[in-house]
Scaffold this motif. Sequence first.
Motif, PDB file in Angstrom:
ATOM      1  N   SER A 103      32.929   4.233 118.345  1.00  0.00           N
ATOM      2  CA  SER A 103      33.362   4.455 119.727  1.00  0.00           C
ATOM      3  C   SER A 103      33.909   3.173 120.344  1.00  0.00           C
ATOM      4  O   SER A 103      34.921   3.191 121.057  1.00  0.00           O
ATOM      5  N   SER A 104      33.253   2.056 120.061  1.00  0.00           N
ATOM      6  CA  SER A 104      33.711   0.760 120.586  1.00  0.00           C
ATOM      7  C   SER A 104      35.080   0.393 120.025  1.00  0.00           C
ATOM      8  O   SER A 104      35.955  -0.068 120.767  1.00  0.00           O
ATOM      9  N   LEU A 105      35.256   0.581 118.738  1.00  0.00           N
ATOM     10  CA  LEU A 105      36.558   0.292 118.119  1.00  0.00           C
ATOM     11  C   LEU A 105      37.646   1.176 118.725  1.00  0.00           C
ATOM     12  O   LEU A 105      38.742   0.706 119.039  1.00  0.00           O
ATOM     13  N   PHE A 106      37.352   2.455 118.888  1.00  0.00           N
ATOM     14  CA  PHE A 106      38.314   3.382 119.482  1.00  0.00           C
ATOM     15  C   PHE A 106      38.662   2.945 120.905  1.00  0.00           C
ATOM     16  O   PHE A 106      39.836   2.921 121.291  1.00  0.00           O
ATOM     17  N   THR A 107      37.631   2.589 121.679  1.00  0.00           N
ATOM     18  CA  THR A 107      37.863   2.154 123.060  1.00  0.00           C
ATOM     19  C   THR A 107      38.745   0.909 123.092  1.00  0.00           C
ATOM     20  O   THR A 107      39.692   0.836 123.878  1.00  0.00           O
ATOM     21  N   GLY A 108      38.445  -0.068 122.242  1.00  0.00           N
ATOM     22  CA  GLY A 108      39.245  -1.293 122.210  1.00  0.00           C
ATOM     23  C   GLY A 108      40.694  -1.029 121.863  1.00  0.00           C
ATOM     24  O   GLY A 108      41.611  -1.550 122.505  1.00  0.00           O
ATOM     25  N   VAL A 109      40.905  -0.202 120.849  1.00  0.00           N
ATOM     26  CA  VAL A 109      42.275   0.112 120.437  1.00  0.00           C
ATOM     27  C   VAL A 109      42.996   0.887 121.542  1.00  0.00           C
ATOM     28  O   VAL A 109      44.177   0.636 121.820  1.00  0.00           O
ATOM     29  N   LEU A 110      42.297   1.797 122.205  1.00  0.00           N
ATOM     30  CA  LEU A 110      42.913   2.559 123.289  1.00  0.00           C
ATOM     31  C   LEU A 110      43.301   1.650 124.457  1.00  0.00           C
ATOM     32  O   LEU A 110      44.407   1.763 125.001  1.00  0.00           O
ATOM     33  N   VAL A 111      42.419   0.734 124.820  1.00  0.00           N
ATOM     34  CA  VAL A 111      42.736  -0.224 125.895  1.00  0.00           C
ATOM     35  C   VAL A 111      43.923  -1.095 125.473  1.00  0.00           C
ATOM     36  O   VAL A 111      44.827  -1.360 126.273  1.00  0.00           O
ATOM     37  N   GLY A 112      43.937  -1.521 124.214  1.00  0.00           N
ATOM     38  CA  GLY A 112      45.068  -2.303 123.708  1.00  0.00           C
ATOM     39  C   GLY A 112      46.368  -1.514 123.731  1.00  0.00           C
ATOM     40  O   GLY A 112      47.421  -2.046 124.095  1.00  0.00           O
ATOM     41  N   LEU A 113      46.295  -0.242 123.361  1.00  0.00           N
ATOM     42  CA  LEU A 113      47.481   0.617 123.359  1.00  0.00           C
ATOM     43  C   LEU A 113      48.037   0.786 124.766  1.00  0.00           C
ATOM     44  O   LEU A 113      49.243   0.593 124.999  1.00  0.00           O
ATOM     45  N   ILE A 114      47.171   1.120 125.697  1.00  0.00           N
ATOM     46  CA  ILE A 114      47.637   1.345 127.072  1.00  0.00           C
ATOM     47  C   ILE A 114      48.187   0.059 127.682  1.00  0.00           C
ATOM     48  O   ILE A 114      49.276   0.052 128.272  1.00  0.00           O
ATOM     49  N   SER A 115      47.456  -1.044 127.513  1.00  0.00           N
ATOM     50  CA  SER A 115      47.959  -2.308 128.082  1.00  0.00           C
ATOM     51  C   SER A 115      49.228  -2.753 127.362  1.00  0.00           C
ATOM     52  O   SER A 115      50.138  -3.312 127.989  1.00  0.00           O
ATOM     53  N   GLY A 116      49.325  -2.485 126.067  1.00  0.00           N
ATOM     54  CA  GLY A 116      50.531  -2.816 125.322  1.00  0.00           C
ATOM     55  C   GLY A 116      51.741  -2.024 125.794  1.00  0.00           C
ATOM     56  O   GLY A 116      52.847  -2.560 125.887  1.00  0.00           O
ATOM     57  N   LEU A 117      51.521  -0.751 126.092  1.00  0.00           N
ATOM     58  CA  LEU A 117      52.621   0.070 126.617  1.00  0.00           C
ATOM     59  C   LEU A 117      53.069  -0.418 127.993  1.00  0.00           C
ATOM     60  O   LEU A 117      54.269  -0.470 128.278  1.00  0.00           O
ATOM     61  N   VAL A 118      52.105  -0.791 128.824  1.00  0.00           N
ATOM     62  CA  VAL A 118      52.452  -1.335 130.143  1.00  0.00           C
ATOM     63  C   VAL A 118      53.232  -2.643 129.980  1.00  0.00           C
ATOM     64  O   VAL A 118      54.280  -2.832 130.608  1.00  0.00           O
ATOM     65  N   ALA A 119      52.736  -3.525 129.124  1.00  0.00           N
ATOM     66  CA  ALA A 119      53.422  -4.811 128.907  1.00  0.00           C
ATOM     67  C   ALA A 119      54.813  -4.609 128.314  1.00  0.00           C
ATOM     68  O   ALA A 119      55.751  -5.314 128.677  1.00  0.00           O
ATOM     69  N   LEU A 120      54.941  -3.649 127.405  1.00  0.00           N
ATOM     70  CA  LEU A 120      56.246  -3.368 126.811  1.00  0.00           C
ATOM     71  C   LEU A 120      57.233  -2.903 127.875  1.00  0.00           C
ATOM     72  O   LEU A 120      58.369  -3.386 127.945  1.00  0.00           O
ATOM     73  N   GLY A 121      56.788  -1.993 128.735  1.00  0.00           N
ATOM     74  CA  GLY A 121      57.655  -1.516 129.818  1.00  0.00           C
ATOM     75  C   GLY A 121      58.035  -2.633 130.782  1.00  0.00           C
ATOM     76  O   GLY A 121      59.204  -2.769 131.164  1.00  0.00           O
ATOM     77  N   LEU A 122      57.053  -3.449 131.156  1.00  0.00           N
ATOM     78  CA  LEU A 122      57.337  -4.572 132.061  1.00  0.00           C
ATOM     79  C   LEU A 122      58.262  -5.594 131.403  1.00  0.00           C
ATOM     80  O   LEU A 122      59.170  -6.115 132.049  1.00  0.00           O
ATOM     81  N   SER A 123      58.024  -5.858 130.133  1.00  0.00           N
ATOM     82  CA  SER A 123      58.861  -6.821 129.414  1.00  0.00           C
ATOM     83  C   SER A 123      60.310  -6.358 129.384  1.00  0.00           C
ATOM     84  O   SER A 123      61.231  -7.146 129.614  1.00  0.00           O
ATOM     85  N   ARG A 124      60.506  -5.095 129.098  1.00  0.00           N
ATOM     86  CA  ARG A 124      61.880  -4.553 129.061  1.00  0.00           C
ATOM     87  C   ARG A 124      62.524  -4.596 130.431  1.00  0.00           C
ATOM     88  O   ARG A 124      63.706  -4.900 130.556  1.00  0.00           O
TER      89      ARG A 124
END
Length: 151
Positions: free
Chosen positions: A125-146
């Motif tokens: 569950s912890s690994l899933f949570t970490g990856v999910l937080v990374g995915l969501i923040s990565g998508l936000v950063a990708l959008g902002l970067s673009r």
Amino acid sequence: MDAGRNAGKGRLLGLSLPWIAGLALLGVPRVVAHDLGPPPQAVNLVLVLAPIAAWIAVALWKRVPNPLVTLLAVGLVYGVLLGAVHQVLWTQAFADGAPALGGNLAGTLSPAAEDLLLRGAAMVSSLFTGVLVGLISGLVALGLSRALHRN
């Protein structure tokens, strides 16, 4: 010379491993606070959002080639740290009694096997949570970067 020397560092992940680990470590105080007793709501909000905001800010500041990949890596390391802290603080977090299987599974496993199963589930569950937080923040950063670096 400096650019050439650093060109291969963290090429795939966009940041060096110390940067990735350091960013992931920013989330540990919230995990500790959660396991030792819920902090006040305002403090909890800061402990939840500040590390994620820092992840995104660093990805933008460093202009990583792919913020999604970079922050997925940070999230994975965060998930490992999250799981490790939960394991270390297990008895404190469940001072009133460790979780137990219920329903048809209640009492079917030895206490040691049940503990191993529940701790393993917490780690997954912890690994899933970490990856999910990374995915969501990565998508936000990708959008902002673009949006910010559109030329």
